[in-house]
Design a protein around this motif. Structure first.
Motif, PDB file in Angstrom:
ATOM      1  N   VAL A  57       0.851  -1.187   0.000  1.00 53.22           N
ATOM      2  CA  VAL A  57       0.000   0.000   0.000  1.00 53.22           C
ATOM      3  C   VAL A  57       0.890   1.241   0.000  1.00 53.22           C
ATOM      4  O   VAL A  57       1.736   1.408   0.876  1.00 53.22           O
ATOM      5  N   LEU A  58       0.689   2.095  -0.998  1.00 54.38           N
ATOM      6  CA  LEU A  58       1.395   3.379  -1.066  1.00 54.38           C
ATOM      7  C   LEU A  58       0.382   4.473  -0.771  1.00 54.38           C
ATOM      8  O   LEU A  58      -0.594   4.646  -1.503  1.00 54.38           O
ATOM      9  N   THR A  59       0.607   5.204   0.326  1.00 56.83           N
ATOM     10  CA  THR A  59      -0.309   6.242   0.780  1.00 56.83           C
ATOM     11  C   THR A  59       0.351   7.605   0.628  1.00 56.83           C
ATOM     12  O   THR A  59       1.459   7.811   1.138  1.00 56.83           O
ATOM     13  N   PRO A  60      -0.298   8.544  -0.078  1.00 54.57           N
ATOM     14  CA  PRO A  60       0.302   9.876  -0.243  1.00 54.57           C
ATOM     15  C   PRO A  60       0.579  10.527   1.116  1.00 54.57           C
ATOM     16  O   PRO A  60      -0.296  10.554   1.980  1.00 54.57           O
ATOM     17  N   VAL A  61       1.793  11.022   1.296  1.00 56.56           N
ATOM     18  CA  VAL A  61       2.178  11.674   2.544  1.00 56.56           C
ATOM     19  C   VAL A  61       1.312  12.910   2.778  1.00 56.56           C
ATOM     20  O   VAL A  61       0.943  13.218   3.907  1.00 56.56           O
ATOM     21  N   ALA A  66      -4.978   6.023  -1.120  1.00 55.91           N
ATOM     22  CA  ALA A  66      -3.875   5.073  -1.215  1.00 55.91           C
ATOM     23  C   ALA A  66      -4.051   4.212  -2.465  1.00 55.91           C
ATOM     24  O   ALA A  66      -5.161   4.027  -2.956  1.00 55.91           O
ATOM     25  N   VAL A  67      -2.954   3.710  -2.972  1.00 51.41           N
ATOM     26  CA  VAL A  67      -2.954   2.796  -4.112  1.00 51.41           C
ATOM     27  C   VAL A  67      -2.282   1.513  -3.646  1.00 51.41           C
ATOM     28  O   VAL A  67      -1.243   1.558  -2.979  1.00 51.41           O
ATOM     29  N   ASP A  68      -2.889   0.361  -3.974  1.00 50.28           N
ATOM     30  CA  ASP A  68      -2.274  -0.891  -3.540  1.00 50.28           C
ATOM     31  C   ASP A  68      -1.890  -1.752  -4.731  1.00 50.28           C
ATOM     32  O   ASP A  68      -2.432  -1.613  -5.829  1.00 50.28           O
ATOM     33  N   LEU A 103       0.024   6.651 -10.311  1.00 49.46           N
ATOM     34  CA  LEU A 103       0.393   7.474  -9.157  1.00 49.46           C
ATOM     35  C   LEU A 103       0.674   8.918  -9.577  1.00 49.46           C
ATOM     36  O   LEU A 103       1.397   9.154 -10.542  1.00 49.46           O
ATOM     37  N   ALA A 104       0.114   9.863  -8.839  1.00 48.03           N
ATOM     38  CA  ALA A 104       0.437  11.267  -9.073  1.00 48.03           C
ATOM     39  C   ALA A 104       1.843  11.538  -8.543  1.00 48.03           C
ATOM     40  O   ALA A 104       2.340  10.819  -7.674  1.00 48.03           O
ATOM     41  N   LYS A 109       4.106   6.971   1.552  1.00 52.24           N
ATOM     42  CA  LYS A 109       4.517   6.090   2.641  1.00 52.24           C
ATOM     43  C   LYS A 109       4.214   4.659   2.210  1.00 52.24           C
ATOM     44  O   LYS A 109       3.150   4.374   1.652  1.00 52.24           O
ATOM     45  N   ALA A 110       5.146   3.735   2.457  1.00 54.95           N
ATOM     46  CA  ALA A 110       4.987   2.341   2.032  1.00 54.95           C
ATOM     47  C   ALA A 110       4.699   1.434   3.216  1.00 54.95           C
ATOM     48  O   ALA A 110       5.453   1.408   4.191  1.00 54.95           O
ATOM     49  N   THR A 111       3.586   0.710   3.139  1.00 54.75           N
ATOM     50  CA  THR A 111       3.247  -0.306   4.133  1.00 54.75           C
ATOM     51  C   THR A 111       2.820  -1.564   3.387  1.00 54.75           C
ATOM     52  O   THR A 111       2.580  -1.536   2.176  1.00 54.75           O
TER      53      THR A 111
END
Length: 135
Positions: A57-61, A66-68, A103-104, A109-111
């Motif tokens: 999961v990449l969540t914009p700071v 989020a995009v997974d 992704l823009a 943040k990576a989880t």
């Protein structure tokens, strides 16, 4: 793979980004703009066993959706099992193949979220990926 690095947060770790060794946690790493990326690492549950299905999961700071990405789990990592002193972690390796096309530009943040039995696990890689502006 060599010897596994066991961090202070021993549930997950990123080893490689696009085939190159990944830097330590807390750093910002660039993902290629509008191109494919490959991430490799390892992930275990609270008992240091390998996990089943997982998603990166990449969540914009700066906020936003989020995009997974799908994660391939079950990759053999004898080095991790040895470093953790637990044979149950032998299949703890994972890989992610994705693209930044959706992704823009910005920092993410990576989880990773994973299923382990009836539990849903979340592990914070403590890294930030930067997606440069599109060219």
């Amino acid at each position: 793979h060599g010897t596994a690095w066991v961090p202070n947060h021993p549930g997950c770790w990123l080893d490689k980004l696009n085939g190159k060794p990944f830097a330590l946690d807390g750093v910002v790493s660039d993902l290629p703009s509008s191109r494919a990326f490959d991430i490799e690492g390892w992930l275990v549950d609270g008992k240091q066993h390998s996990v089943g299905s997982a998603r990166l999961v990449l969540t914009p700071v700066s906020g936003g959706n989020a995009v997974d990405f799908a994660v391939t789990t079950g990759i053999e990592r004898a080095d991790v099992a040895q470093a953790l002193g637990n044979e149950a972690a032998t299949s703890s390796g994972f890989s992610v193949r994705g693209t930044t096309a959706e992704l823009a530009a910005g920092r993410y943040k990576a989880t990773i979220t994973a299923a382990s039995g009836r539990q849903e696990l979340q592990c914070d890689f403590k890294v930030v990926f930067n997606v440069p502006g599109k060219k």
